[in-house]
Write a protein that holds these residues in place. Structure first.
Motif, short mmCIF file in Angstrom:
data_model
loop_
_atom_site.label_atom_id
_atom_site.label_comp_id
_atom_site.label_asym_id
_atom_site.label_seq_id
_atom_site.Cartn_x
_atom_site.Cartn_y
_atom_site.Cartn_z
N GLY A 135 30.11 -27.69 -30.79
CA GLY A 135 30.71 -29.22 -30.44
C GLY A 135 31.64 -29.27 -30.03
N ALA A 136 32.00 -30.92 -30.34
CA ALA A 136 33.74 -30.90 -29.48
C ALA A 136 34.59 -30.37 -30.89
N MET A 137 34.67 -30.29 -31.93
CA MET A 137 35.02 -29.99 -32.84
C MET A 137 36.20 -28.40 -32.70
N GLN A 138 35.33 -27.74 -31.98
CA GLN A 138 34.81 -26.03 -31.32
C GLN A 138 36.55 -25.90 -31.31
N ALA A 139 36.76 -26.04 -30.57
CA ALA A 139 38.33 -25.90 -29.49
C ALA A 139 39.70 -26.16 -30.41
N LEU A 140 39.63 -26.92 -31.66
CA LEU A 140 40.57 -26.57 -32.70
C LEU A 140 40.43 -25.66 -33.74
N ASP A 141 38.87 -24.41 -33.54
CA ASP A 141 39.34 -23.31 -34.34
C ASP A 141 39.94 -22.32 -33.96
N PHE A 142 40.91 -22.27 -34.86
CA PHE A 142 42.27 -21.19 -34.21
C PHE A 142 41.77 -20.39 -35.74
N GLN A 143 40.78 -20.75 -37.05
CA GLN A 143 40.95 -19.74 -37.94
C GLN A 143 39.82 -18.35 -37.63
N GLU A 144 38.91 -18.59 -37.37
CA GLU A 144 37.50 -17.36 -37.03
C GLU A 144 38.32 -16.80 -35.29
N ALA A 145 39.02 -18.02 -34.43
CA ALA A 145 39.23 -16.97 -33.40
C ALA A 145 40.44 -16.22 -33.83
N TYR A 146 41.31 -16.63 -34.53
CA TYR A 146 42.70 -16.05 -34.79
C TYR A 146 42.31 -14.95 -35.57
N LEU A 147 41.51 -14.57 -36.39
CA LEU A 147 41.28 -13.49 -36.96
C LEU A 147 40.70 -12.71 -36.15
N ARG A 148 39.78 -12.82 -35.24
CA ARG A 148 39.24 -12.03 -34.63
C ARG A 148 40.38 -11.55 -33.43
N LYS A 149 41.16 -12.45 -33.24
CA LYS A 149 41.78 -11.78 -32.03
C LYS A 149 42.44 -11.26 -32.84
N LEU A 150 43.64 -11.03 -33.64
CA LEU A 150 43.71 -10.51 -34.23
C LEU A 150 43.90 -9.44 -34.91
N PHE A 151 42.33 -8.83 -35.50
CA PHE A 151 41.80 -7.63 -36.14
C PHE A 151 41.72 -6.99 -34.78
N GLY A 152 41.12 -7.54 -33.84
CA GLY A 152 40.52 -6.56 -32.46
C GLY A 152 41.76 -6.20 -31.97
N PHE A 153 42.78 -7.10 -31.99
CA PHE A 153 44.93 -6.57 -31.51
C PHE A 153 45.36 -5.32 -32.08
N LEU A 154 44.25 -5.35 -33.66
CA LEU A 154 44.88 -3.83 -34.46
C LEU A 154 43.41 -3.07 -34.08
N GLY A 155 42.93 -2.96 -33.08
CA GLY A 155 42.28 -1.68 -32.43
C GLY A 155 40.57 -2.18 -33.67
N VAL A 156 40.75 -2.91 -34.39
CA VAL A 156 39.31 -3.00 -35.69
C VAL A 156 38.14 -4.10 -34.46
#
Length: 193
Positions: A135-156
């Motif tokens: 929905g409309a608030m999905q663009a404000l997800d800087f929580q799960e999206a950040y954590l997924r990208k961060l751990f992906g960057f670390l190779g997880v």
């Protein structure tokens, strides 16, 4: 097997993410009774925010090194991560700043960044007052999206999310969200693995 359990909510016994991260841990330890568990409560014992230190004997440097060693030793990392103001608690960010270390968990090479912390599994236990997965608030997800990208960057690459959202809409909505997350945990073959 080594399991690292990290909680970051400041709400203590009222925390949805803590309740659910402990449920994930109960499932994991029931299925892996010999696992060595390390617990880090970032609200009760926050890490100092990162700053350059000139002296390796600085207690902040030692604490940061301990956090990094715990992360590197873990086969499974369970993170209780509530959404605070569309993102994560600053205490969790301080912990991340201690585990995202060039040369230890990632490096830059001729082909760009390379994660060095692969081979582990991360279970993100997310709680949110509103609905941000669609929905409309999905663009404000800087929580799960950040954590997924961060751990992906670390190779997880093995990242799973257990989510309770809409917990601030009403007592009934909170109850439904928590029950749904518990059902995910109870039925989750991947969580138990």
């Amino acid at each position: 097997m080594n399991i690292l359990h990290v909680d970051s909510s400041a709400l203590g016994g009222h925390s949805v993410s803590r309740e659910l991260s402990h449920a994930v841990m109960a499932t994991l330890t029931r299925n892996h009774p010999a696992a060595l568990v390390t617990y880090r409560d970032l609200a009760a014992n926050p890490l100092p925010h990162w700053a350059p230190a000139a002296d390796a004997s600085d207690p902040a440097v030692r604490t940061g090194s301990e956090a990094l060693d715990e992360f590197l030793a873990a086969d499974i990392v369970v993170i209780g991560a509530p959404m605070y103001n569309f993102s994560i608690p600053s205490t969790l960010k301080a912990w991340i700043d201690r585990i995202a270390v060039a040369g230890r968990t990632f490096r830059y090479g001729a082909s760009g960044p390379e994660g060095l912390a692969g081979g582990k599994r991360v279970v993100i236990v997310s709680s949110r007052g509103g609905i941000y997965s669609e929905g409309a608030m999905q663009a404000l997800d800087f929580q799960e999206a950040y954590l997924r990208k961060l751990f992906g960057f670390l190779g997880v690459t093995d990242i799973e999310v257990v989510r309770a959202e809409g917990v601030n809409f009403s007592p009934e909505s909170k109850q439904r969200a928590i029950a749904s997350a518990h059902a995910t945990i109870d039925a989750g073959e991947r969580i138990a693995a």
